[in-house]
Write an enzyme that holds these catalytic residues in place. Sequence first.
Site, PDB file in Angstrom:
ATOM      1  CE  LYS A 122      -4.648  -1.664   1.399  1.00 44.20           C
ATOM      2  NZ  LYS A 122      -5.772  -1.206   1.906  1.00 44.20           N
ATOM      3  CE  LYS A 164      -6.727  -7.257  -0.950  1.00 45.73           C
ATOM      4  NZ  LYS A 164      -6.526  -6.593   0.149  1.00 45.73           N
ATOM      5  CE  LYS A 194     -14.106  -2.717   1.076  1.00 40.98           C
ATOM      6  NZ  LYS A 194     -13.168  -2.782   2.267  1.00 40.98           N
TER       7      LYS A 194
HETATM    8  P1  AMP Z   1     -10.799  -5.568   2.836  1.00 39.77           P
HETATM    9  O1  AMP Z   1     -11.966  -4.498   2.581  1.00 39.77           O
HETATM   10  O2  AMP Z   1      -9.575  -4.938   2.446  1.00 39.77           O
HETATM   11  O3  AMP Z   1     -11.195  -4.281   4.573  1.00 39.77           O
HETATM   12  O4  AMP Z   1     -11.106  -6.698   3.592  1.00 39.77           O
HETATM   13  C1  AMP Z   1     -11.962  -7.379   4.846  1.00 39.77           C
HETATM   14  C2  AMP Z   1     -11.980  -8.942   4.302  1.00 39.77           C
HETATM   15  O5  AMP Z   1     -12.457  -9.304   2.891  1.00 39.77           O
HETATM   16  C3  AMP Z   1     -10.898  -9.098   4.505  1.00 39.77           C
HETATM   17  O6  AMP Z   1     -11.260 -10.809   5.799  1.00 39.77           O
HETATM   18  C4  AMP Z   1     -10.296  -9.731   2.798  1.00 39.77           C
HETATM   19  O7  AMP Z   1      -9.093 -10.690   3.835  1.00 39.77           O
HETATM   20  C5  AMP Z   1     -11.459 -10.204   2.221  1.00 39.77           C
HETATM   21  N1  AMP Z   1     -11.170  -9.890   1.460  1.00 39.77           N
HETATM   22  C6  AMP Z   1     -10.963  -8.247   0.861  1.00 39.77           C
HETATM   23  N2  AMP Z   1     -10.146  -8.849  -0.606  1.00 39.77           N
HETATM   24  C7  AMP Z   1     -10.593 -10.238  -0.889  1.00 39.77           C
HETATM   25  C8  AMP Z   1     -10.242 -10.810  -2.201  1.00 39.77           C
HETATM   26  N3  AMP Z   1     -10.166 -10.207  -3.180  1.00 39.77           N
HETATM   27  N4  AMP Z   1     -10.672 -12.116  -2.262  1.00 39.77           N
HETATM   28  C9  AMP Z   1     -11.073 -12.638  -0.696  1.00 39.77           C
HETATM   29  N5  AMP Z   1     -11.411 -11.716   0.576  1.00 39.77           N
HETATM   30  C10 AMP Z   1     -10.811 -10.557   0.530  1.00 39.77           C
END
Ligand code: AMP
Length: 338
Positions: free
Chosen positions: A118, A201, A204
């Site tokens: 990041k 990956k 968002k």
């Molecule tokens: P975040 O959007 O980074 O706050 O992620 C929130 C949750 O979603 C965490 O448990 C991440 O590991 C999961 N997550 C986010 N992006 C992915 C992805 N592309 N594949 C699987 N899990 C994800």
Amino acid sequence: MTDSTFTPRVFSGIKPSGGLTLGNYLGAIKRWVDMQDGETETIYCAVDLHAITVWQDPTGLKAGTREIAAGMLASGIDPEKSILFNQSQVPEHTQLAWIFNCVARLGWMNRMTQFKDKAGKNAEKASLGLYAYPSLMAADILLYHATHVPVGEDQKQHVELTRDIANKFNNDFGVDFFPVTEPVIEGPGTRVMNLRDGTKKMSKSGESDMERINMLDDADTIAKKFKKAKTDPDGIPETLDGLNGRPEAKNLVDIYSGLADMTAEAVVAEYAGAGWGKFKPALAELAVAKLAPISDEMKRLMDDPAEIDRKLARGAERAREIATPILEKTYDIVGLLR
Ligand code: AMP
Ligand code: TRP
């Protein structure tokens, strides 16, 4: 669930730093819903204090927090069965995080790959909060003595750091106070990849909207994004091994598998030999069938923000009932006079 003496308890969180994606749904929320039906207490959090480690427009942050809450509720998180709240309404998270800032070592933080990704080449300009983020995440988890943390694959390193912090705290103070938490990363969809580059990956905040499926995308947009998703000239192979070295193809099969609750083997068996012209529309149809009811319900909930706020405030009260005594005990252990 665990051989420690701690009562099993689940904690997990999502940052309100943009709209929810299919990655959040398959990697996190869908599995949270499954977990809330067992015996174990489940606590789910919109981690707004994590979101502000990078710049967030204040109005957008409030809307984003409500959207995350609506997404969880619409996906089936039941605020009676689970505790659902936003992090900043429970100030004990930041209080415990400070203690953990004094437990975690710089060498540990320097190994965190999410920070490196990041902060990129411009690490000098990253916020101090972005660097300290994993310590706040450890506080989120340990403030509830959570034993199990369902997350996507990308968060494994942070849960391991949480274990290191718990162990060092327990050793330094000669106590068995914090549990050594297990990451729960299993099933399909724990790492949903970018639709335009199968080595990254789905996130968002990626540059192009075409690389992700948002929970609020309509049916046409979902179909268009899968149609344009990067693939290769070979279609669905005869066996799972045929997906080796083909990240984009593997990702589409994994997404199908997560949405359909089928193993990847079963998906490959069903579509063996099919071209993308057949598989992609079937995948789009499946995604719309699963996501449309959720996004319709999300929109309905977001029309009444006051009701979402009431649910989050109530969740925060319940969270504090667990958090306050744990923080007080931590202060006592550390020797802070009150
Ligand atoms: P975040 O959007 O980074 O706050 O992620 C929130 C949750 O979603 C965490 O448990 C991440 O590991 C999961 N997550 C986010 N992006 C992915 C992805 N592309 N594949 C699987 N899990 C994800
Ligand atoms: N760091 C997680 C992410 O980026 C979000 C998060 C914050 C979290 N605190 C948590 C996840 C505690 C699980 C438990 O996805």
